[in-house]
Structures are given as C-alpha cells and as structure tokens.
Design a protein around this motif. Structure first.
Motif, PDB file in Angstrom:
ATOM      1  N   ARG A 299      -3.722   8.509 -15.581  1.00  0.00           N
ATOM      2  CA  ARG A 299      -2.938   9.737 -15.645  1.00  0.00           C
ATOM      3  C   ARG A 299      -1.479   9.382 -15.935  1.00  0.00           C
ATOM      4  O   ARG A 299      -0.794   8.806 -15.080  1.00  0.00           O
ATOM      5  N   PRO A 300      -0.975   9.694 -17.107  1.00  0.00           N
ATOM      6  CA  PRO A 300       0.370   9.253 -17.500  1.00  0.00           C
ATOM      7  C   PRO A 300       1.459   9.617 -16.503  1.00  0.00           C
ATOM      8  O   PRO A 300       2.365   8.820 -16.263  1.00  0.00           O
ATOM      9  N   ALA A 301       1.386  10.814 -15.908  1.00  0.00           N
ATOM     10  CA  ALA A 301       2.429  11.226 -14.973  1.00  0.00           C
ATOM     11  C   ALA A 301       2.472  10.311 -13.752  1.00  0.00           C
ATOM     12  O   ALA A 301       3.552   9.969 -13.242  1.00  0.00           O
ATOM     13  N   ILE A 302       1.302   9.905 -13.271  1.00  0.00           N
ATOM     14  CA  ILE A 302       1.244   8.996 -12.124  1.00  0.00           C
ATOM     15  C   ILE A 302       1.639   7.587 -12.544  1.00  0.00           C
ATOM     16  O   ILE A 302       2.326   6.874 -11.817  1.00  0.00           O
ATOM     17  N   LEU A 303       1.197   7.183 -13.730  1.00  0.00           N
ATOM     18  CA  LEU A 303       1.474   5.832 -14.210  1.00  0.00           C
ATOM     19  C   LEU A 303       2.973   5.581 -14.318  1.00  0.00           C
ATOM     20  O   LEU A 303       3.454   4.486 -14.013  1.00  0.00           O
ATOM     21  N   ARG A 304       3.721   6.580 -14.739  1.00  0.00           N
ATOM     22  CA  ARG A 304       5.172   6.406 -14.891  1.00  0.00           C
ATOM     23  C   ARG A 304       5.849   6.069 -13.568  1.00  0.00           C
ATOM     24  O   ARG A 304       6.883   5.401 -13.537  1.00  0.00           O
ATOM     25  N   ILE A 305       5.266   6.551 -12.466  1.00  0.00           N
ATOM     26  CA  ILE A 305       5.822   6.256 -11.149  1.00  0.00           C
ATOM     27  C   ILE A 305       5.203   4.986 -10.571  1.00  0.00           C
ATOM     28  O   ILE A 305       5.880   4.157  -9.963  1.00  0.00           O
ATOM     29  N   MET A 306       3.910   4.836 -10.788  1.00  0.00           N
ATOM     30  CA  MET A 306       3.181   3.726 -10.177  1.00  0.00           C
ATOM     31  C   MET A 306       3.635   2.369 -10.695  1.00  0.00           C
ATOM     32  O   MET A 306       3.821   1.427  -9.908  1.00  0.00           O
ATOM     33  N   ALA A 307       3.806   2.235 -12.010  1.00  0.00           N
ATOM     34  CA  ALA A 307       4.091   0.927 -12.595  1.00  0.00           C
ATOM     35  C   ALA A 307       5.345   0.279 -12.004  1.00  0.00           C
ATOM     36  O   ALA A 307       5.293  -0.874 -11.551  1.00  0.00           O
ATOM     37  N   PRO A 308       6.497   0.976 -11.973  1.00  0.00           N
ATOM     38  CA  PRO A 308       7.656   0.342 -11.336  1.00  0.00           C
ATOM     39  C   PRO A 308       7.629   0.440  -9.818  1.00  0.00           C
ATOM     40  O   PRO A 308       8.146  -0.435  -9.112  1.00  0.00           O
ATOM     41  N   GLY A 309       7.002   1.499  -9.291  1.00  0.00           N
ATOM     42  CA  GLY A 309       7.015   1.718  -7.846  1.00  0.00           C
ATOM     43  C   GLY A 309       6.285   0.659  -7.055  1.00  0.00           C
ATOM     44  O   GLY A 309       6.687   0.297  -5.939  1.00  0.00           O
ATOM     45  N   LEU A 310       5.203   0.127  -7.613  1.00  0.00           N
ATOM     46  CA  LEU A 310       4.432  -0.864  -6.881  1.00  0.00           C
ATOM     47  C   LEU A 310       5.232  -2.143  -6.640  1.00  0.00           C
ATOM     48  O   LEU A 310       5.110  -2.774  -5.593  1.00  0.00           O
ATOM     49  N   GLY A 311       6.045  -2.528  -7.613  1.00  0.00           N
ATOM     50  CA  GLY A 311       6.858  -3.726  -7.428  1.00  0.00           C
ATOM     51  C   GLY A 311       7.816  -3.574  -6.259  1.00  0.00           C
ATOM     52  O   GLY A 311       7.960  -4.488  -5.431  1.00  0.00           O
ATOM     53  N   LEU A 312       8.447  -2.420  -6.164  1.00  0.00           N
ATOM     54  CA  LEU A 312       9.374  -2.184  -5.054  1.00  0.00           C
ATOM     55  C   LEU A 312       8.628  -2.137  -3.729  1.00  0.00           C
ATOM     56  O   LEU A 312       9.115  -2.625  -2.706  1.00  0.00           O
ATOM     57  N   ALA A 313       7.415  -1.564  -3.737  1.00  0.00           N
ATOM     58  CA  ALA A 313       6.618  -1.495  -2.509  1.00  0.00           C
ATOM     59  C   ALA A 313       6.217  -2.889  -2.032  1.00  0.00           C
ATOM     60  O   ALA A 313       6.217  -3.174  -0.827  1.00  0.00           O
ATOM     61  N   VAL A 314       5.881  -3.774  -2.969  1.00  0.00           N
ATOM     62  CA  VAL A 314       5.528  -5.149  -2.599  1.00  0.00           C
ATOM     63  C   VAL A 314       6.730  -5.858  -1.981  1.00  0.00           C
ATOM     64  O   VAL A 314       6.596  -6.590  -0.989  1.00  0.00           O
ATOM     65  N   ALA A 315       7.910  -5.638  -2.529  1.00  0.00           N
ATOM     66  CA  ALA A 315       9.119  -6.267  -1.993  1.00  0.00           C
ATOM     67  C   ALA A 315       9.344  -5.844  -0.541  1.00  0.00           C
ATOM     68  O   ALA A 315       9.621  -6.684   0.339  1.00  0.00           O
ATOM     69  N   LEU A 316       9.227  -4.558  -0.269  1.00  0.00           N
ATOM     70  CA  LEU A 316       9.423  -4.062   1.089  1.00  0.00           C
ATOM     71  C   LEU A 316       8.348  -4.596   2.036  1.00  0.00           C
ATOM     72  O   LEU A 316       8.627  -4.946   3.185  1.00  0.00           O
TER      73      LEU A 316
END
Length: 442
Positions: A299-316
């Motif tokens: 789902r493109p709308a979710i992908l736009r958030i998921m792709a960069p968001g996961l990296g930040l979530a892993v850092a935290l």
C-alpha cells in the motif's frame, strides 16, 4: 527429464502454486539456523570445537561475508538448472556443510563459510520465484516469516537438543542438516517456476508484455517494447542502489545483534540459558511483523511512512535494550525483534515491489543481497571490535543506533524514483512508480 517436467506441469495450477509456496517457506526456514545455532552457544564454541577465542568475531562474520561474495551464484546456477533445482542444490550443499563443520573441528570456519555461500545461493532466488508466480505480499511475508522462524528455532533449540544428545554440542549443530534435506526435496519436487534454463529470453520478454496487457490497473500506462540494447544497466539505476543500501544496512544490524546480543545479556547479569532464550525471543517476537510488513508495503500510503520509519524505530529500540535493566530485557528485546524483523520483511518486499518482472527481481535480489551482505559482514566484526576496544557496550549500541538512522534515509530513497527494470520492456509509468505485490508481473 523433459517428460517429468511435462507431467509436473499437468498438476492443477492452484495445487502447483500451493506446493511452490509450501516449498518456499520450508526453504526460508533453513536459511538462518546455521547462524543462530552457533550464536546461541558462542561461549561454548572455543572449548567444545577447539576454536581460538580470538576468532569468535570471525566466526560471526564469515557466513555474512560469504553472503556478499556468493550473490551471483544463484542466478548463474538457475540459468543452467532452473530455479527450483538450483535452490535444491544449494540446500544439499548447506546440509553437507552443517555436518562437516560440526563433526570436524578443523573445518569449523571453512564449513561455516560454505554454509553461508549455500544460504546466499538459495536466498537470492526466493524473490525471483515469488515474482515468477505472481506472489502477493502474503507470499513474501510467509517467506520472511520463515527466515525468522528458522532463526528462532536455531537459537532456541540448540541447547535443548544438546541436552537431548547427552550434552553433545556437535550433534545438536549437525542435526539441522535434516530440515535442509527436506527443503531440498520439496523445492525440487515443486520445481519453482520455469526460468531462463527452460525458457528463451525472447519468450520471457513476450510473457512480460502479455501479462502487462491483461488486467492492467487503470492508473497504469501500458509499456511499449523496446530494444534490449536500450535497457539501463542495473548499476546505473539509483533505485537499485537505494534498495541495496536498505537491504545491506538492515542485514548489518541484524547480524550484529544476533551475534552479540546473548553475550551482551550475560554481561547484564542473565544466565547463558536465559540469554539464549532471549535471543530466540528476539526472532519469535518478530514473526508477525515479518509476515505483515510485506503485505502493508503493498500500500503506497503506508510504504511512504514505513520505509523511513522503521529505521528510526530500530534506533530507539537499540537504545532501549542498552538502557533497560535485566528485568525489562524481555520487553525491550521483543520490541527490537518486532521492528528489526519488519525491516527485513520490507527489504525483501522492496526487491519484489520495485522490480519490473521476475528477471529483474532475480538480478535486483542478487545485487541487493550480494552487495548488501558484503556490507553486513562488517556488522558482527565491528560490533565485537568496538566492545573489545572500549570494554563496554555503550559505544557499540550507539554506533548501531546511528546506522539505523542511515537505514531510515535509505528507506526514504528506496521508495522514490522509477521501478528497477533490466528486461526488454520499457518502465511502467504508473503515477506512484510501484509495481504492486498483488500484480506481480512476468
């Protein structure tokens, strides 16, 4: 031989596709225990398998280094044997390597390297088979969940198996050759999907055009055939490099974590058994995420958030594991497992989503996993060296968190730009630039 293939093609199409999916999941389950079984008993390896303790970081790095070197083997072997047979051969080699490295201490390091090469050979062909069968996000999700399940089983069962074998660690390590043999049998019987070994390049190109002209979404513009000479090489497509960077960075984090998490947890006061159990929990907690991430990525709308968001979530999550007391590590390791597994699921999905057809998916898979794992091989080594140099874990975890921020940037770039295409068909020009997992493409 050809008669057997023709007989196999007479199966009900749904049954044949179902068998391919089952075989793929079984293959995926076999592509992590070779690593996590050793990680779960890393403190026993020097004494039982006669390895110099100073070589432990090398033991964690070798399979990942093998991944980076052996990326081109999968597509090369598939062109000559067919995809299903190529994966079967890789699993047979994996089974042999698992037995040899566990039973001949002098071959522990070479056997581990060979196991890594076999794993990589099979791994790069999984997205190609998914794409060729027009697999949905659930296909990719089930395969990535298989990776996580295999990792969890390897880490969680190695010590119970050792006890079951009367305290014999080599037997507990070698027994994983059995599921590898089963996976080889299943994928050989299912046959995957005919590839260049059985279909000419001209027929493959025609199939691509044919599939695109059927049930084409209204938001897409039909591509027109082009001269193969006009196809842009993979190395010159920036989306391919972004996908490769994302895959490599998340893999680098994964292998650094799985190699040293148990050792870190022991330093926090946990017993070796509890630390190994938490390493297994790290993989188990991520299973739902590894299944759902490829589905949501469609789902493109979710992908736009998921792709960069996961990296930040892993850092935290990494900083959470670093700062949490021993009593909260179950929660923090579980959170880290969820976001890390989701990142791997997304990395596998991006190979499928951002590629035009099965040939491109195979080549993008080889590039992203080959170069990506070459980068990832630095993870266990650098993490171990930072711990040795500093005498603690703070610098190591902060360095991994910084890498996760870079992962977020790579995810942002991976979903921008044109779809990767190395096939004799022009790029799809849909507005969002995505080839959905549900459509697949051939």
């Amino acid at each position: 031989m050809r008669e057997k293939r023709q007989a196999g093609s007479g199966l009900n199409p749904r049954l044949r596709v179902g068998l391919v999916l089952i075989a793929l999941v079984m293959v995926s389950v076999n592509l992590r225990p070779a690593i996590t079984t050793v990680a779960g008993v890393m403190n026993q390896v020097p004494g039982v398998l006669s390895l110099d303790p100073g070589l432990l970081p090398l033991l964690g790095t070798l399979p990942v280094l093998a991944f980076g070197i052996s990326g081109p083997i999968g597509p090369w072997l598939a062109r000559r044997l067919g995809t299903g047979r190529a994966v079967a051969v890789a699993l047979l080699v994996l089974a042999a390597a698992l037995v040899v490295r566990a039973t001949v201490p002098a071959l522990l390091l070479p056997g581990t390297f060979l196991a890594g090469m076999a794993i990589m050979t099979a791994s790069v062909l999984v997205p190609q088979i998914v794409k060729a069968n027009r697999g949905t996000g659930w296909w990719t999700g089930l395969c990535t969940m298989g990776f996580g399940l295999g990792a969890a089983l390897g880490a969680g069962l190695v010590q119970p198996l050792q006890q079951a074998f009367g305290g014999n660690l080599p037997s507990a390590l070698a027994v994983w050759a059995v599921p590898a043999l089963l996976g080889a049998f299943l994928i050989h019987r299912s046959g995957g999907r005919p590839t260049a070994a059985e279909t000419s390049a001209r027929e493959a190109g025609a199939a691509a055009v044919s599939s695109l002209t059927q049930d084409t979404p209204s938001s897409s513009v039909l591509p027109a055939p082009v001269n193969p000479a006009e196809v842009t090489p993979l190395r010159k497509q920036r989306t391919a490099w972004a996908v490769t960077a994302f895959f490599g960075l998340q893999a680098m984090l994964y292998f650094a974590i799985t190699s040293w998490l148990a050792v870190y947890l022991v330093s926090k006061g946990l017993s070796s058994a509890d630390a190994a159990a938490l390493l297994a929990w790290f993989s188990l907690a991520g299973l739902p995420a590894s299944l759902l991430a490829p589905v949501l990525a469609g789902r493109p709308a979710i992908l736009r958030i998921m792709a960069p968001g996961l990296g930040l979530a892993v850092a935290l999550a990494l900083l959470g594991v670093l700062t949490a007391p021993a009593g909260l590590q179950f929660v923090m390791v579980g959170i880290l497992g969820v976001v890390q597994s989701a990142g791997f699921g997304l990395a596998m999905a991006l190979v499928v989503i951002r590629s035009f057809g099965p040939q491109t998916a195979g080549k993008l898979s080889a590039m992203s996993q080959g170069l990506g794992f070459a980068l990832a091989s630095l993870g266990p080594l650098v993490a171990g060296l930072l711990h040795t140099w500093t005498g603690g874990w703070e610098v190591t975890f902060w360095a991994l968190a910084a890498e996760a921020v870079i992962l977020a940037a790579a995810g942002f770039l991976a979903i921008r730009g044109p779809v990767v295409n190395v096939e004799p068909v022009s790029r799809n020009s849909s507005p969002n630039g995505l080839f959905t997992l549900a459509r697949g493409g051939e």
